[in-house]
Write an enzyme that holds these catalytic residues in place. Structure first.
Site, PDB file in Angstrom:
ATOM      1  N   MET A 100      -0.849  26.283 -12.582  1.00  0.00           N
ATOM      2  CA  MET A 100      -0.997  24.663 -12.592  1.00  0.00           C
ATOM      3  C   MET A 100      -1.511  24.537 -11.130  1.00  0.00           C
ATOM      4  SD  MET A 100       2.852  24.147 -13.890  1.00  0.00           S
ATOM      5  CE  MET A 100       2.695  22.434 -13.971  1.00  0.00           C
ATOM      6  N   GLY A 188       1.313  22.464  -7.113  1.00  0.00           N
ATOM      7  CA  GLY A 188       0.808  23.920  -7.136  1.00  0.00           C
ATOM      8  C   GLY A 188       1.905  25.004  -7.848  1.00  0.00           C
ATOM      9  N   SER A 189       1.754  25.665  -8.893  1.00  0.00           N
ATOM     10  CA  SER A 189       2.750  26.303  -9.575  1.00  0.00           C
ATOM     11  C   SER A 189       2.311  27.288 -10.512  1.00  0.00           C
ATOM     12  CB  SER A 189       3.887  25.413  -9.881  1.00  0.00           C
ATOM     13  OG  SER A 189       3.494  24.384 -10.611  1.00  0.00           O
ATOM     14  N   ARG A 190       3.301  27.937 -11.350  1.00  0.00           N
ATOM     15  CA  ARG A 190       3.059  28.506 -12.528  1.00  0.00           C
ATOM     16  C   ARG A 190       3.859  28.576 -13.565  1.00  0.00           C
ATOM     17  NH1 ARG A 190       2.016  34.857 -11.496  1.00  0.00           N
ATOM     18  NH2 ARG A 190       3.646  35.202 -12.893  1.00  0.00           N
TER      19      ARG A 190
END
Length: 220
Positions: A100, A188-190
């Site tokens: 993301m 921001g991430s996953r």
């Protein structure tokens, strides 16, 4: 379109800071320099717009089907592989990871309905989300959802280099419904999914996903 409650404080503080900066520039810093004042105002509007868009929740028709695993987040598929899941299953699973970016919608949704059979939160580092060690060393949560038929799917929220806070709305032992909000990751991430080996993967590497809409996999 509406905006997520997690952004209320951030959006308000950002607006006040930018307003104060522009007033300071107008009356003191750039007094008499109309070009500089206008330039700062434009930059401020762009900056505020970027913050606001991060917390947007677009209106969508969600996909509901007990035999399907639905994308828990907007983003890009960056991992599709068979791997060893060592925290909960301690066995091989099919992993699908969605990255993301700061421009994506950051609401996380339940990929399926069931009961939360396992939940853990881990504080940690803030490596870039695509780093191989981010799934074991970054700030993260692990959520396992168990269907009535006994099938379990593990979902992991992973903070990225820009993220500093993971939010979740689920608890171990509680029932959850497919596509409803399960959490939020800021900036921001996953998200990783660990699926049964006999699950049929319906996404491809590099594919863009829509949370609550895109079918990630079909369960046997």
């Amino acid at each position: 379109m509406r905006f997520h409650r997690e952004g209320n404080t951030i959006m308000l503080v950002t607006a006040l800071i930018l307003l104060g900066l522009n007033l300071l520039a107008y009356y003191f810093l750039f007094r008499g320099n109309q070009t500089a004042v206008i330039a700062l105002a434009v930059v401020s509007l762009i900056a505020f717009g970027l913050v606001v868009q991060f917390f947007r929740i677009p209106k969508r028709e969600h996909t509901l089907d007990e035999k399907l695993v639905i994308a828990p987040a907007d983003g890009t598929v960056v991992v599709i592989e068979e791997t060893e899941e060592l925290e909960y299953f301690k066995a091989k699973r099919k992993q699908v990871s969605i990255f993301m970016s700061p421009l994506n919608v950051h609401v996380n949704r339940n990929p399926l309905s069931g009961v939360v059979s396992y939940f853990r939160y881990y504080p940690g580092k803030y490596l870039v989300a695509w780093h191989p060690k981010s799934s074991t060393e970054n700030e993260r949560t692990t959520v396992v959802i168990k269907q009535e038929n006994g099938i379990e799917v593990l979902m992991r929220q992973i903070a990225g280099a820009l993220a500093r806070r993971i939010v979740w709305y689920v608890r171990e032992g509680e029932p959850v419904k497919q596509t409803e909000e399960m959490g939020f990751i800021k900036f921001g991430s996953r998200v990783d999914l660990y699926l049964p080996l006999d699950a049929k993967i319906n996404v491809t590497m590099g594919q863009k996903t829509k949370g609550g809409v895109t079918v990630v996999a079909e369960l046997a």
